[in-house]
Design a protein around this motif. Sequence first.
Motif, PDB file in Angstrom:
ATOM      1  N   ASP A  62       0.338  -1.291   0.281  1.00 22.77           N
ATOM      2  CA  ASP A  62       0.103   0.088  -0.111  1.00 22.77           C
ATOM      3  C   ASP A  62       0.306   1.161   0.266  1.00 22.77           C
ATOM      4  O   ASP A  62       1.030   1.535   0.958  1.00 22.77           O
ATOM      5  N   ASN A  63       1.154   1.568  -1.467  1.00 21.48           N
ATOM      6  CA  ASN A  63       1.865   3.130  -1.422  1.00 21.48           C
ATOM      7  C   ASN A  63       3.249   3.143  -1.001  1.00 21.48           C
ATOM      8  O   ASN A  63       3.567   4.501  -0.123  1.00 21.48           O
ATOM      9  N   VAL A  64       3.681   2.274  -0.904  1.00 22.14           N
ATOM     10  CA  VAL A  64       5.232   1.876  -0.265  1.00 22.14           C
ATOM     11  C   VAL A  64       6.157   2.634  -1.290  1.00 22.14           C
ATOM     12  O   VAL A  64       6.397   2.507  -2.442  1.00 22.14           O
ATOM     13  N   SER A  65       6.683   4.104  -0.601  1.00 23.18           N
ATOM     14  CA  SER A  65       8.145   4.578  -0.773  1.00 23.18           C
ATOM     15  C   SER A  65       9.799   4.284  -0.639  1.00 23.18           C
ATOM     16  O   SER A  65       9.227   4.496   1.190  1.00 23.18           O
ATOM     17  N   ILE A  66      10.788   3.711  -0.629  1.00 22.51           N
ATOM     18  CA  ILE A  66      11.972   3.948  -0.303  1.00 22.51           C
ATOM     19  C   ILE A  66      12.994   3.662  -1.116  1.00 22.51           C
ATOM     20  O   ILE A  66      12.572   3.692  -2.164  1.00 22.51           O
ATOM     21  N   HIS A  67      13.758   4.609   0.018  1.00 22.49           N
ATOM     22  CA  HIS A  67      15.160   4.593  -1.569  1.00 22.49           C
ATOM     23  C   HIS A  67      16.354   4.214  -0.620  1.00 22.49           C
ATOM     24  O   HIS A  67      16.611   4.337   0.290  1.00 22.49           O
ATOM     25  N   PHE A  68      16.614   2.992  -1.975  1.00 17.42           N
ATOM     26  CA  PHE A  68      18.083   2.018  -1.335  1.00 17.42           C
ATOM     27  C   PHE A  68      19.592   2.489  -1.745  1.00 17.42           C
ATOM     28  O   PHE A  68      18.742   3.038  -3.371  1.00 17.42           O
ATOM     29  N   LYS A  69      20.140   2.656  -1.307  1.00 16.85           N
ATOM     30  CA  LYS A  69      22.031   2.439  -1.685  1.00 16.85           C
ATOM     31  C   LYS A  69      22.579   1.217  -0.651  1.00 16.85           C
ATOM     32  O   LYS A  69      21.631   0.333   0.053  1.00 16.85           O
ATOM     33  N   PRO A  70      23.605   0.877  -1.480  1.00 13.97           N
ATOM     34  CA  PRO A  70      23.800   0.530  -0.891  1.00 13.97           C
ATOM     35  C   PRO A  70      24.411   0.195   1.325  1.00 13.97           C
ATOM     36  O   PRO A  70      24.190   0.883   1.486  1.00 13.97           O
ATOM     37  N   GLY A  71      24.030  -1.911   1.170  1.00 13.75           N
ATOM     38  CA  GLY A  71      23.682  -1.364   2.497  1.00 13.75           C
ATOM     39  C   GLY A  71      22.849  -3.078   3.112  1.00 13.75           C
ATOM     40  O   GLY A  71      22.235  -3.723   1.911  1.00 13.75           O
ATOM     41  N   VAL A  72      22.800  -3.927   3.860  1.00 13.93           N
ATOM     42  CA  VAL A  72      21.783  -4.456   3.860  1.00 13.93           C
ATOM     43  C   VAL A  72      21.186  -3.881   4.788  1.00 13.93           C
ATOM     44  O   VAL A  72      20.660  -3.007   5.907  1.00 13.93           O
ATOM     45  N   TYR A  73      19.558  -4.710   3.910  1.00 11.56           N
ATOM     46  CA  TYR A  73      18.072  -3.442   4.639  1.00 11.56           C
ATOM     47  C   TYR A  73      17.324  -4.917   5.222  1.00 11.56           C
ATOM     48  O   TYR A  73      16.861  -5.878   3.944  1.00 11.56           O
ATOM     49  N   GLY A  74      17.196  -4.329   6.731  1.00 11.91           N
ATOM     50  CA  GLY A  74      16.295  -6.174   7.343  1.00 11.91           C
ATOM     51  C   GLY A  74      14.766  -5.831   7.199  1.00 11.91           C
ATOM     52  O   GLY A  74      14.075  -4.747   7.414  1.00 11.91           O
ATOM     53  N   LEU A  75      14.453  -6.464   6.131  1.00 20.55           N
ATOM     54  CA  LEU A  75      12.660  -5.947   5.747  1.00 20.55           C
ATOM     55  C   LEU A  75      11.515  -7.089   6.697  1.00 20.55           C
ATOM     56  O   LEU A  75      11.765  -7.976   6.877  1.00 20.55           O
ATOM     57  N   LEU A  76      11.705  -6.238   7.960  1.00 19.36           N
ATOM     58  CA  LEU A  76      10.955  -7.352   8.580  1.00 19.36           C
ATOM     59  C   LEU A  76       8.804  -7.302   9.164  1.00 19.36           C
ATOM     60  O   LEU A  76       8.646  -5.818   8.629  1.00 19.36           O
ATOM     61  N   GLY A  77       8.748  -8.138   9.146  1.00 17.69           N
ATOM     62  CA  GLY A  77       6.993  -8.057   9.221  1.00 17.69           C
ATOM     63  C   GLY A  77       6.607  -9.398   9.701  1.00 17.69           C
ATOM     64  O   GLY A  77       7.379 -10.806   9.380  1.00 17.69           O
ATOM     65  N   ALA A  78       5.375  -9.424  10.285  1.00 20.19           N
ATOM     66  CA  ALA A  78       4.479 -10.634  10.748  1.00 20.19           C
ATOM     67  C   ALA A  78       4.077 -11.593   9.459  1.00 20.19           C
ATOM     68  O   ALA A  78       4.127 -10.762   8.452  1.00 20.19           O
ATOM     69  N   ASN A  79       4.290 -12.566   9.048  1.00 21.11           N
ATOM     70  CA  ASN A  79       3.470 -13.755   7.833  1.00 21.11           C
ATOM     71  C   ASN A  79       2.769 -12.832   7.451  1.00 21.11           C
ATOM     72  O   ASN A  79       1.491 -12.621   8.004  1.00 21.11           O
ATOM     73  N   GLY A  80       1.898 -12.462   5.953  1.00 21.15           N
ATOM     74  CA  GLY A  80       1.237 -11.902   5.789  1.00 21.15           C
ATOM     75  C   GLY A  80       1.638 -10.487   5.652  1.00 21.15           C
ATOM     76  O   GLY A  80       0.533  -9.662   5.117  1.00 21.15           O
ATOM     77  N   ALA A  81       2.536  -9.942   6.106  1.00 24.13           N
ATOM     78  CA  ALA A  81       2.920  -8.687   5.615  1.00 24.13           C
ATOM     79  C   ALA A  81       2.749  -7.204   4.828  1.00 24.13           C
ATOM     80  O   ALA A  81       2.553  -6.195   4.584  1.00 24.13           O
ATOM     81  N   GLY A  82       3.006  -8.300   3.624  1.00 25.16           N
ATOM     82  CA  GLY A  82       3.263  -7.830   2.337  1.00 25.16           C
ATOM     83  C   GLY A  82       4.689  -8.201   1.825  1.00 25.16           C
ATOM     84  O   GLY A  82       5.072  -7.234   0.788  1.00 25.16           O
ATOM     85  N   LYS A  83       5.900  -8.858   2.226  1.00 25.54           N
ATOM     86  CA  LYS A  83       7.348  -9.156   2.327  1.00 25.54           C
ATOM     87  C   LYS A  83       7.370  -9.727   0.446  1.00 25.54           C
ATOM     88  O   LYS A  83       8.073  -8.385  -0.203  1.00 25.54           O
ATOM     89  N   THR A  84       7.130 -10.440   1.091  1.00 17.29           N
ATOM     90  CA  THR A  84       6.873 -11.409  -0.381  1.00 17.29           C
ATOM     91  C   THR A  84       6.641 -10.676  -2.151  1.00 17.29           C
ATOM     92  O   THR A  84       7.005 -10.704  -2.212  1.00 17.29           O
ATOM     93  N   THR A  85       5.236 -10.206  -1.593  1.00 13.51           N
ATOM     94  CA  THR A  85       4.903  -9.193  -3.165  1.00 13.51           C
ATOM     95  C   THR A  85       5.745  -7.959  -3.418  1.00 13.51           C
ATOM     96  O   THR A  85       6.174  -8.261  -4.271  1.00 13.51           O
TER      97      THR A  85
END
Length: 300
Positions: free
Chosen positions: A19-42
């Motif tokens: 839902d309307n996600v905006s993120i700016h990634f630069k080199p580094g390790v980003y941990g995408l954390l959330g419960a099952n069904g949060a939308g991470k895989t999508t």
Amino acid sequence: MELQLQNLRRQYGTKCAVDNVSIHFKPGVYGLLGANGAGKTTLMRMICGVLKPTSGSILLDGKTMQELGERYYTHLGYMPQDFGFYPDFTAREFMLYMAAVKGLDKKSAKARTEELLKLVNLCDVADKKIKSYSGGMKQRLGIAQAELNDPDILILDEPTAGLDPKERVRFRNIISDFAKDKIVILSTHIVSDVSYISDIILMMKQGKIVLQGPMETITNSIQGKVWEVMVDERKAAQYSRNLHVVNLHHEGNLVRLRIVDDAAPAPDASIVEPSLEDLFLYHFSEDVQNERSDDDENLD
């Protein structure tokens, strides 16, 4: 290298998975954390081009996926949550096959295969069939194939799920080795995995990014909301039913509780330093409880 997500959205009928996600990634390790069904895989599948966004844009160094075309995918390495192996292939055969799929010439494919099998500690079993591998060995092979084209962006979806503690430690170390000068996005619901290797934590809930920040400061938002208290067993049971209890430890006739709550659970409760696990429970306690309820139903 910069990867930008602009107002990214993915709709399935009436359900909004991202839902309307905006993120700016630069080199580094980003941990995408959330419960099952949060939308991470999508979200990860959209970044990898497996799913098309309902709306929004994905840009690499200022150019959209559409502008870059096939060039976009040369920058990506992807390890999906359910990776499909050919069970009768050996690890070496599988790596050479994947190298051909990714367009590596034979000489480069062979050299890169041997380099990566050594790096993930599979050289001794490289000529054994994948169907004989343990879960940890398959996960290591999965990340090795994702690295074949030496990508600038490495996407890992639940890479440590189902691994024992020893394999998880080994896998985290491999990811750290691969992370130099890359954008690494690691999705998981296992808090300890992201706390050890992530530079930036992204917390996702119901399709939205609800919190993001450096690992060293991300827990500041719940300073003064984590408590410890010593109670008898009857009180401990009551608190466990009604409050967010992170940890429970029996000490003689009393029980030491670690509780996350906006207010002190008892007059003698003391404030303690928050951890990433405390933060996760603070935001996702209802989701975690629902997962446990689903597991209980599945056992019936």
